[in-house]
Write a protein that holds these residues in place. Structure first.
Motif, mmCIF file in Angstrom:
data_model
loop_
_atom_site.group_PDB
_atom_site.id
_atom_site.type_symbol
_atom_site.label_atom_id
_atom_site.label_comp_id
_atom_site.label_asym_id
_atom_site.label_seq_id
_atom_site.Cartn_x
_atom_site.Cartn_y
_atom_site.Cartn_z
ATOM 1 N N ASP A 206 -13.680 22.493 17.222
ATOM 2 C CA ASP A 206 -14.187 23.631 16.446
ATOM 3 C C ASP A 206 -13.610 24.912 17.058
ATOM 4 O OD1 ASP A 206 -15.535 25.266 14.758
ATOM 5 O OD2 ASP A 206 -17.498 25.019 15.708
ATOM 6 N N GLY A 207 -12.398 25.240 16.648
ATOM 7 C CA GLY A 207 -11.717 26.396 17.222
ATOM 8 C C GLY A 207 -11.128 27.307 16.161
ATOM 9 N N ILE A 208 -10.356 28.284 16.625
ATOM 10 C CA ILE A 208 -9.716 29.262 15.731
ATOM 11 C C ILE A 208 -8.205 29.121 15.884
ATOM 12 C CG2 ILE A 208 -9.479 31.721 15.193
ATOM 13 C CD1 ILE A 208 -12.206 32.139 16.588
ATOM 14 N N LYS A 209 -7.508 29.161 14.765
ATOM 15 C CA LYS A 209 -6.051 29.075 14.832
ATOM 16 C C LYS A 209 -5.497 30.228 15.665
ATOM 17 C CE LYS A 209 -5.271 26.712 10.433
ATOM 18 N NZ LYS A 209 -4.644 26.791 9.090
ATOM 19 N N VAL A 210 -4.517 29.935 16.502
ATOM 20 C CA VAL A 210 -3.951 30.954 17.383
ATOM 21 C C VAL A 210 -3.270 32.065 16.588
ATOM 22 C CG1 VAL A 210 -1.672 29.891 17.683
ATOM 23 C CG2 VAL A 210 -2.671 31.223 19.555
ATOM 24 N N SER A 211 -2.886 31.777 15.348
ATOM 25 C CA SER A 211 -2.220 32.786 14.523
ATOM 26 C C SER A 211 -3.204 33.751 13.860
ATOM 27 C CB SER A 211 -1.381 32.096 13.436
ATOM 28 O OG SER A 211 -2.195 31.205 12.674
ATOM 29 N N ASP A 212 -4.496 33.439 13.899
ATOM 30 C CA ASP A 212 -5.514 34.272 13.248
ATOM 31 C C ASP A 212 -6.037 35.297 14.252
ATOM 32 O OD1 ASP A 212 -7.487 35.358 11.699
ATOM 33 O OD2 ASP A 212 -8.309 33.434 11.022
ATOM 34 N N LEU B 119 -12.495 36.805 21.883
ATOM 35 C CA LEU B 119 -11.391 36.232 22.651
ATOM 36 C C LEU B 119 -10.314 37.291 22.886
ATOM 37 C CD1 LEU B 119 -11.209 32.832 20.741
ATOM 38 C CD2 LEU B 119 -12.243 33.264 22.971
ATOM 39 N N ASP B 120 -9.514 37.120 23.923
ATOM 40 C CA ASP B 120 -8.534 38.130 24.341
ATOM 41 C C ASP B 120 -7.117 37.689 23.953
ATOM 42 O OD1 ASP B 120 -6.779 39.838 25.693
ATOM 43 O OD2 ASP B 120 -8.187 40.150 27.345
ATOM 44 N N PRO B 121 -6.503 38.313 22.945
ATOM 45 C CA PRO B 121 -5.161 37.925 22.499
ATOM 46 C C PRO B 121 -4.110 37.997 23.608
ATOM 47 C CG PRO B 121 -6.188 39.349 20.873
ATOM 48 C CD PRO B 121 -7.075 39.371 22.075
ATOM 49 N N LYS B 122 -4.227 38.965 24.513
ATOM 50 C CA LYS B 122 -3.243 39.101 25.593
ATOM 51 C C LYS B 122 -3.287 37.872 26.521
ATOM 52 C CE LYS B 122 -1.868 41.999 29.524
ATOM 53 N NZ LYS B 122 -2.131 43.251 30.276
ATOM 54 N N ILE B 123 -4.488 37.482 26.912
ATOM 55 C CA ILE B 123 -4.637 36.309 27.786
ATOM 56 C C ILE B 123 -4.136 35.052 27.074
ATOM 57 C CG2 ILE B 123 -6.328 34.806 28.909
ATOM 58 C CD1 ILE B 123 -8.010 37.282 29.466
ATOM 59 N N HIS C 136 5.709 19.931 23.339
ATOM 60 C CA HIS C 136 5.332 19.982 21.927
ATOM 61 C C HIS C 136 6.491 20.639 21.177
ATOM 62 C CE1 HIS C 136 3.013 20.395 18.318
ATOM 63 N NE2 HIS C 136 1.886 20.013 18.900
ATOM 64 N N ALA C 137 7.088 19.883 20.215
ATOM 65 C CA ALA C 137 8.290 20.375 19.539
ATOM 66 C C ALA C 137 7.975 21.232 18.319
ATOM 67 C CB ALA C 137 9.171 19.196 19.126
ATOM 68 N N ASP C 138 6.698 21.354 17.954
ATOM 69 C CA ASP C 138 6.358 22.150 16.765
ATOM 70 C C ASP C 138 5.084 22.961 17.006
ATOM 71 O OD1 ASP C 138 6.732 23.067 14.196
ATOM 72 O OD2 ASP C 138 5.665 21.395 13.253
ATOM 73 N N PRO C 139 5.113 23.873 18.009
ATOM 74 C CA PRO C 139 3.898 24.604 18.383
ATOM 75 C C PRO C 139 3.662 25.864 17.539
ATOM 76 C CG PRO C 139 5.652 25.179 19.893
ATOM 77 C CD PRO C 139 6.244 24.202 18.914
ATOM 78 N N HIS C 140 3.707 25.715 16.209
ATOM 79 C CA HIS C 140 3.440 26.889 15.372
ATOM 80 C C HIS C 140 1.937 27.138 15.267
ATOM 81 C CE1 HIS C 140 2.170 24.378 11.986
ATOM 82 N NE2 HIS C 140 3.246 23.628 12.183
ATOM 83 N N GLY C 141 1.587 28.259 14.645
ATOM 84 C CA GLY C 141 0.202 28.730 14.640
ATOM 85 C C GLY C 141 -0.823 27.728 14.157
ATOM 86 N N ALA C 142 -0.486 26.923 13.148
ATOM 87 C CA ALA C 142 -1.459 25.978 12.588
ATOM 88 C C ALA C 142 -1.690 24.779 13.496
ATOM 89 C CB ALA C 142 -0.980 25.505 11.212
ATOM 90 N N ASN C 143 -0.803 24.569 14.459
ATOM 91 C CA ASN C 143 -0.922 23.409 15.351
ATOM 92 C C ASN C 143 -1.544 23.753 16.704
ATOM 93 O OD1 ASN C 143 0.109 21.522 13.611
ATOM 94 N ND2 ASN C 143 2.196 21.629 14.380
ATOM 95 N N ALA D 18 7.057 30.224 20.993
ATOM 96 C CA ALA D 18 6.103 30.776 21.957
ATOM 97 C C ALA D 18 6.304 32.281 22.101
ATOM 98 C CB ALA D 18 6.259 30.082 23.307
ATOM 99 N N GLU D 19 7.574 32.703 22.113
ATOM 100 C CA GLU D 19 7.891 34.134 22.203
ATOM 101 C C GLU D 19 7.363 34.883 20.979
ATOM 102 O OE1 GLU D 19 10.269 37.808 22.812
ATOM 103 O OE2 GLU D 19 9.714 36.211 24.198
ATOM 104 N N ALA D 20 7.641 34.333 19.773
ATOM 105 C CA ALA D 20 7.200 34.998 18.534
ATOM 106 C C ALA D 20 5.682 35.027 18.444
ATOM 107 C CB ALA D 20 7.796 34.270 17.327
ATOM 108 N N GLY D 21 5.034 33.902 18.787
ATOM 109 C CA GLY D 21 3.571 33.858 18.748
ATOM 110 C C GLY D 21 2.945 34.809 19.749
ATOM 111 N N GLY D 22 3.542 34.904 20.922
ATOM 112 C CA GLY D 22 3.034 35.821 21.945
ATOM 113 C C GLY D 22 3.099 37.269 21.497
ATOM 114 N N ARG D 23 4.182 37.645 20.827
ATOM 115 C CA ARG D 23 4.321 39.043 20.369
ATOM 116 C C ARG D 23 3.384 39.368 19.217
ATOM 117 N NH1 ARG D 23 10.361 41.415 21.357
ATOM 118 N NH2 ARG D 23 10.525 40.691 23.511
ATOM 119 N N ARG D 24 3.044 38.342 18.399
ATOM 120 C CA ARG D 24 2.055 38.577 17.350
ATOM 121 C C ARG D 24 0.686 38.868 17.962
ATOM 122 N NH1 ARG D 24 4.622 34.480 14.346
ATOM 123 N NH2 ARG D 24 3.197 32.942 15.235
#
Length: 554
Positions: free
Chosen positions: A246-252, A261-265, A285-292, A407-413
């Motif tokens: 029961d979590g939140i997508k990292v892209s949200d 929660l702290d986006p920077k951390i 993990h070869a497909d670590p996009h936001g939904a995964n 990981a770079e793109a997700g981190g900057r978001r």
């Protein structure tokens, strides 16, 4: 490989070819039209299709063709070293969604996996699916023990459908290599074979379960990463049962903030997780996009969907280490050696020009502070060099680069000031120190000595074999310079034109002699054979002149 029935393959081939042609993508088969028009009707592109960018047409066609082709597009989107950047970006938009299976079909699959008493084993199963994709459907269930789990159920018949599509893709790849010379360099057959391995692994849920267990072992002492519990007693090739998260997508990002929660951390922990996977575990993990990727209380990161993983074997790890040393030292010779050892440089490649481009690339970025580097731009330039020189890169190396990029793109978001290069620096430094350490060299010394011993032992026999063949006249040397087919084609065309010119000249000379001798019969007072000869000479002469002018070489 599964056996595919001929009627089913033929029917599916007709659908595939018609779909490609309807979207204006059948041109590659023009040279082999005889192959498929004997059994398949030829379809013209629909009106106005040429106005749509070809990248969009490719994506739409793949979506229409279903599971296998959607997965192929997704895999190709991860290989910007093979396809143009614009096409890779468009293929990233592919949506792997499918109409939900009726619940009675899901129950039949559960009964096939666990037996008729599956309800007693799994407890209460929610009929409404949480997600429905092309390979599997996901439902939530509450076990008799009260634990909440997710059931990942493979769609019935999907393996047979995929095997049929793979057989067609192999046919299309071989046909493309024969009919489109430019495609030989990217080796479509090899790409299809790699893709076949990938999708077969993704359909095997026991393999995915093993990936989860391995991932869990790697991060068992890391409190920033949580890997869901696996329920092995329920897992089968077509069924995966895991702990419900029961979590939140990292892209949200908005919901993450609302939940305290702290986006920077999260950005930093996510990057450190992928860096550990790549540089410490060699399994990532070869497909670590936001939904995964989900986030739970305490800014803890939870990776999901372990079907597509990358793995770096010892040989590839050593080559990556040497590559990093070459980059840090600006040693282009070392980088070229790594590329040769990986088999990346094809015969006929202009290595001098490649050397110069790599040196220029390193020189431009070498003294730039890490925080000023634009990672997507830097990697984009590097991949542009890879594409221009048709370098072959190991699939897992490309997946590694892509995972780091995600990981770079997700981190900057999550955190606009996020700096992946600074986080990666300690890992790269440790790798280089480990590679150059005395302990590592002592450890590798026995292997090196064994290789030298083998070389010394085999060399005399190999030299003797070569000398023996040479003395018996059996030694042959194959020369395969770049451009030889074009040279032979030009020679063939020139000899044909010369032969036509000689025939024309012979006809003119023979006709002149005939007319001068006055041999009958006559036409309009002139010898008939002479007139016919001049006519044929004129026709052949005009045809020869026209072919030369059409070729642009008068």
């Amino acid at each position: 490989m599964a056996i595919t029935s001929a009627p089913r393959k033929l029917k599916r081939t007709r659908q595939v070819m018609s779909t490609l042609a309807r979207h204006g993508l059948g041109a590659f088969a023009a040279g082999a039209r005889r192959w498929y028009t004997t059994v398949l009707p030829y379809r013209k592109a629909r009106p106005g299709v040429e106005a749509i960018p070809v990248e969009v047409r490719v994506r739409i066609a793949l979506e229409e063709l279903g599971t296998t082709f959607i997965k192929l597009g997704q895999v190709l989107s991860m290989r910007p070293d093979l396809i143009p950047h614009s096409l890779a970006q468009e293929l990233e938009k592919l949506q792997d969604k499918a109409a939900p299976l009726p619940f009675d079909v899901v129950e039949k699959e559960l009964a096939r996996a666990l037996g008729p008493d599956f309800r007693e084993q799994l407890g209460e199963i929610e009929p409404e699916p949480l997600a429905s994709a092309s390979i599997a459907q996901v439902h939530r269930a509450t076990l008799p023990s009260g634990e909440i789990v997710v059931l990942k159920i493979r769609r019935p018949g999907i393996k047979r459908q995929v095997e049929t599509d793979l057989a067609i893709l192999h046919d299309l790849a071989r046909m493309a290599e024969r009919t489109v010379t430019e495609l030989e360099l990217i080796e479509p057959t090899r790409i299809v074979e790699e893709f076949a391995r990938t999708i077969r692994r993704e359909m095997d849920f026991i393999r995915e379960a093993r990936n989860v267990e391995r991932f869990r072992r790697h991060f068992r002492n890391d409190s920033t990463i949580y890997v869901p519990q696996l329920y092995w007693k329920f897992c089968r090739e077509n069924l995966l049962v895991m702990e419900w998260i029961d979590g939140i997508k990292v892209s949200d990002v908005e919901h993450l903030r609302k939940a305290g929660l702290d986006p920077k951390i999260i950005a930093i922990r996510g990057a450190q997780a992928i860096l550990k996977q790549v540089f410490e575990h060699g399994f990532f993990h070869a497909d670590p996009h936001g939904a995964n990727v989900f986030v739970i209380k305490g800014n803890v990161i939870v990776p999901l969907d372990y079907g597509m993983m990358g793995s770096l074997d010892d040989r590839l790890v050593r080559q990556i280490e040497d590559l990093l040393i070459g980059i840090v030292r600006m040693d282009v010779d070392r980088i070229m050696t790594v590329l040769e050892n990986l088999g990346s440089i094809r015969p006929g490649t202009d290595t001098r020009s490649l050397y110069s481009e790599l040196y220029d690339f390193l020189d431009r970025y070498y003294h730039v502070p890490l925080y000023q580097l634009n990672t997507p731009e830097l990697v984009g330039e590097l991949l542009d060099i890879v594409r221009r020189y048709r370098l072959r890169l190991p699939p897992d190396l490309v997946l590694m680069i892509r995972s780091l990029m995600l990981a770079e793109a997700g981190g900057r978001r999550l955190y606009p000031e996020f700096d992946m290069m600074t986080l990666a620096k300690p890992y790269v430094k440790r790798i280089i120190m480990r590679r150059l350490s005395l302990k590592r060299r002592i450890k590798e010394a026995p292997d090196t000595l064994e290789e030298v011993e083998t070389l010394v032992r085999l060399a005399p026999k190999q030299v003797q074999s070569i000398l023996s063949k040479a003395s018996q006249g059996e030694l042959s040397v194959r020369v395969d310079p770049a451009g030889i087919p074009e040279i032979l084609h030009e020679l063939d065309r020139s000899s044909n034109r010369l032969a036509f010119a000689m025939i024309c000249a012979a006809l003119v000379i023979g006709s002149s002699i005939t007319i001068s001798a006055g041999f009958g019969p006559f036409l309009f007072g002139f010898p008939l054979l002479g007139v016919v000869g001049f006519g044929l000479a004129a026709l052949l002469g005009f045809w020869l002149l026209f072919s030369i002018m059409r070729g642009g070489k008068l």
